[in-house]
Design a protein around this motif. Structure first.
Motif, PDB file in Angstrom:
ATOM      1  N   ARG A  32       0.932  -1.124  -0.098  1.00 33.49           N
ATOM      2  CA  ARG A  32      -0.015   0.011  -0.072  1.00 33.49           C
ATOM      3  C   ARG A  32       0.974   1.281  -0.036  1.00 33.49           C
ATOM      4  NH1 ARG A  32      -2.397  -0.785   4.599  1.00 33.49           N
ATOM      5  NH2 ARG A  32      -3.982  -2.293   3.618  1.00 33.49           N
ATOM      6  N   CYS A  33       1.976   1.312   0.731  1.00 28.63           N
ATOM      7  CA  CYS A  33       2.882   2.448   0.858  1.00 28.63           C
ATOM      8  C   CYS A  33       3.473   2.460  -0.432  1.00 28.63           C
ATOM      9  CB  CYS A  33       3.815   2.158   1.880  1.00 28.63           C
ATOM     10  SG  CYS A  33       3.210   2.025   3.482  1.00 28.63           S
ATOM     11  N   ARG A  34       4.034   1.639  -1.263  1.00 30.17           N
ATOM     12  CA  ARG A  34       4.870   1.553  -2.343  1.00 30.17           C
ATOM     13  C   ARG A  34       3.606   2.161  -3.464  1.00 30.17           C
ATOM     14  NH1 ARG A  34       9.761  -0.440  -2.845  1.00 30.17           N
ATOM     15  NH2 ARG A  34      10.624  -1.662  -1.090  1.00 30.17           N
ATOM     16  N   HIS A  35       2.534   1.703  -3.360  1.00 29.83           N
ATOM     17  CA  HIS A  35       1.519   2.250  -4.385  1.00 29.83           C
ATOM     18  C   HIS A  35       1.493   3.763  -4.068  1.00 29.83           C
ATOM     19  CE1 HIS A  35      -2.549   3.009  -6.017  1.00 29.83           C
ATOM     20  NE2 HIS A  35      -2.251   2.085  -6.900  1.00 29.83           N
ATOM     21  N   TYR A  36       1.224   4.179  -2.791  1.00 33.52           N
ATOM     22  CA  TYR A  36       0.983   5.568  -2.388  1.00 33.52           C
ATOM     23  C   TYR A  36       2.123   6.393  -2.954  1.00 33.52           C
ATOM     24  CZ  TYR A  36      -0.055   9.608   0.477  1.00 33.52           C
ATOM     25  OH  TYR A  36      -0.479  10.813   1.102  1.00 33.52           O
ATOM     26  N   GLY A  77      10.727  11.723   3.889  1.00 35.20           N
ATOM     27  CA  GLY A  77       9.566  11.497   4.278  1.00 35.20           C
ATOM     28  C   GLY A  77       9.431  10.011   4.543  1.00 35.20           C
ATOM     29  N   ILE A  78       8.306   9.720   5.219  1.00 36.10           N
ATOM     30  CA  ILE A  78       8.095   8.442   6.008  1.00 36.10           C
ATOM     31  C   ILE A  78       6.477   7.866   5.526  1.00 36.10           C
ATOM     32  CG2 ILE A  78       7.886   6.892   7.770  1.00 36.10           C
ATOM     33  CD1 ILE A  78       9.812   8.870   9.248  1.00 36.10           C
ATOM     34  N   ILE A  79       6.456   7.000   4.901  1.00 36.91           N
ATOM     35  CA  ILE A  79       4.888   6.466   4.489  1.00 36.91           C
ATOM     36  C   ILE A  79       4.592   5.285   5.578  1.00 36.91           C
ATOM     37  CG2 ILE A  79       3.417   5.644   2.999  1.00 36.91           C
ATOM     38  CD1 ILE A  79       5.298   7.073   0.934  1.00 36.91           C
ATOM     39  N   VAL A  80       3.465   5.386   6.111  1.00 33.70           N
ATOM     40  CA  VAL A  80       3.146   4.183   6.701  1.00 33.70           C
ATOM     41  C   VAL A  80       1.895   3.497   6.436  1.00 33.70           C
ATOM     42  CG1 VAL A  80       4.513   4.888   9.092  1.00 33.70           C
ATOM     43  CG2 VAL A  80       1.905   5.536   8.543  1.00 33.70           C
ATOM     44  N   GLY A  81       1.786   2.238   6.346  1.00 33.11           N
ATOM     45  CA  GLY A  81       0.342   1.608   5.815  1.00 33.11           C
ATOM     46  C   GLY A  81      -0.882   1.967   6.699  1.00 33.11           C
ATOM     47  N   ALA A  82      -0.879   2.214   7.888  1.00 33.77           N
ATOM     48  CA  ALA A  82      -1.725   2.604   8.534  1.00 33.77           C
ATOM     49  C   ALA A  82      -1.410   3.268   9.934  1.00 33.77           C
ATOM     50  CB  ALA A  82      -2.898   1.527   8.965  1.00 33.77           C
ATOM     51  N   PHE A 106       8.525  14.541   6.811  1.00 31.35           N
ATOM     52  CA  PHE A 106       7.075  14.295   6.950  1.00 31.35           C
ATOM     53  C   PHE A 106       6.512  13.088   6.861  1.00 31.35           C
ATOM     54  CE2 PHE A 106       7.984  14.113   2.498  1.00 31.35           C
ATOM     55  CZ  PHE A 106       7.342  12.876   1.817  1.00 31.35           C
ATOM     56  N   LEU A 107       5.271  12.869   7.599  1.00 27.74           N
ATOM     57  CA  LEU A 107       4.913  11.617   7.933  1.00 27.74           C
ATOM     58  C   LEU A 107       3.514  11.534   7.358  1.00 27.74           C
ATOM     59  CD1 LEU A 107       4.754   8.840   9.409  1.00 27.74           C
ATOM     60  CD2 LEU A 107       3.888  10.101  11.452  1.00 27.74           C
ATOM     61  N   VAL A 108       3.253  10.359   6.723  1.00 27.09           N
ATOM     62  CA  VAL A 108       2.009  10.282   5.833  1.00 27.09           C
ATOM     63  C   VAL A 108       1.437   8.824   6.122  1.00 27.09           C
ATOM     64  CG1 VAL A 108       2.045  12.340   4.337  1.00 27.09           C
ATOM     65  CG2 VAL A 108       2.705   9.906   3.632  1.00 27.09           C
ATOM     66  N   HIS A 109       0.112   8.707   6.041  1.00 25.63           N
ATOM     67  CA  HIS A 109      -0.106   7.115   5.989  1.00 25.63           C
ATOM     68  C   HIS A 109      -0.980   6.993   4.586  1.00 25.63           C
ATOM     69  CE1 HIS A 109      -4.164   8.429   6.454  1.00 25.63           C
ATOM     70  NE2 HIS A 109      -4.758   7.694   7.301  1.00 25.63           N
ATOM     71  N   ALA A 110      -0.878   5.750   4.003  1.00 21.84           N
ATOM     72  CA  ALA A 110      -1.611   5.246   2.806  1.00 21.84           C
ATOM     73  C   ALA A 110      -2.779   4.964   2.958  1.00 21.84           C
ATOM     74  CB  ALA A 110      -0.514   4.219   2.171  1.00 21.84           C
ATOM     75  N   ALA A 111      -3.605   5.965   2.933  1.00 27.02           N
ATOM     76  CA  ALA A 111      -5.003   5.778   3.229  1.00 27.02           C
ATOM     77  C   ALA A 111      -5.735   4.878   2.233  1.00 27.02           C
ATOM     78  CB  ALA A 111      -5.708   7.043   3.497  1.00 27.02           C
ATOM     79  N   GLY A 112      -6.909   4.314   2.499  1.00 29.77           N
ATOM     80  CA  GLY A 112      -7.585   3.639   1.582  1.00 29.77           C
ATOM     81  C   GLY A 112      -7.087   2.044   1.163  1.00 29.77           C
TER      82      GLY A 112
END
Length: 147
Positions: A32-36, A77-82, A106-112
Motif C-alpha cells: 500500500r505504501c509503495r503504491h502511494y 518522508g515516511i509513509i506508513v500503511g496505517a 514528513f509523515l503520511v499514511h497510505a489511506a484507502g
C-alpha cells in the motif's frame, strides 16, 4: 534534499514502514505504501518493518533505522500503511507527524485500499471504451436515422 512541497509530485526520497503482528499484514502495508509513493512519483529509498506493535516505537529496530535515515538526509518522508503501525490513534499520529516535521521530514499514511482487479474487468473496460468511441465488435451496425 529536494525542494518539493509536501504532497507534491517529484523525486522525493521516502521510507516505507510497516509494523504488524503477521508477515502478510506487513507485506500488505508495504505494498500500500509503495503504491502511494508511486502515485506521487516519490522514490522509495528503503522499506523497513517490525513484527511486534506492542514494542514502544522508539525501541523498534525498523523504526530506529528510519529515524537514522531521516537524520542523515537519506530520506525526506515516511509513509506508513496505517495509523496503527506507529500510533494508537489519530491524535498520537498527528503528534508524531509534528516531531518528524520538526526534524525536516514528513509523515503520511497510505489511506484507502489498493484497487482490486476482478475476473473479466479488463474486457469490460475495453467494451466500455469501444462503445464510447462508437466502435462496435459486430462490425457495421445500422445507425439510427438522424434525419
Amino acid at each position: 534534499m529536494p525542494n518539493n512541497p509536501i504532497g507534491g509530485l517529484g523525486h522525493v526520497p521516502v521510507a516505507v514502514y510497516a509494523c504488524a503482528p503477521t508477515a502478510v499484514a506487513v507485506r500488505d502495508g508495504e505494498r500500500r505504501c509503495r503504491h502511494y509513493a508511486g502515485a506521487r512519483h516519490w522514490h522509495v529509498a528503503g522499506a523497513w518493518s517490525d513484527l511486534d506493535p506492542a514494542v514502544p516505537l522508539d525501541e523498534r529496530p525498523g523504526w530506529q533505522a528510519i529515524a537514522s535515515a531521516l537524520s542523515t538526509g537519506m530520506i525526506r518522508g515516511i509513509i506508513v500503511g496505517a495509523f496503527s503501525h506507529v500510533a494508537a490513534d489519530a491524535a498520537q499520529f498527528a503528534g508524531l507527524g509534528v516531531l518528524i516535521r520538526d526534524r525536516g521530514g514528513f509523515l503520511v499514511h497510505a489511506a484507502g485500499t489498493l484497487p482490486r482487479r476482478t475476473p473479466g474487468e479488463l474486457q469490460r473496460r475495453r467494451d466500455i471504451t469501444d462503445a464510447s468511441s462508437g466502435w462496435s465488435p459486430w462490425g457495421d451496425t445500422p445507425q439510427a436515422d438522424t434525419s
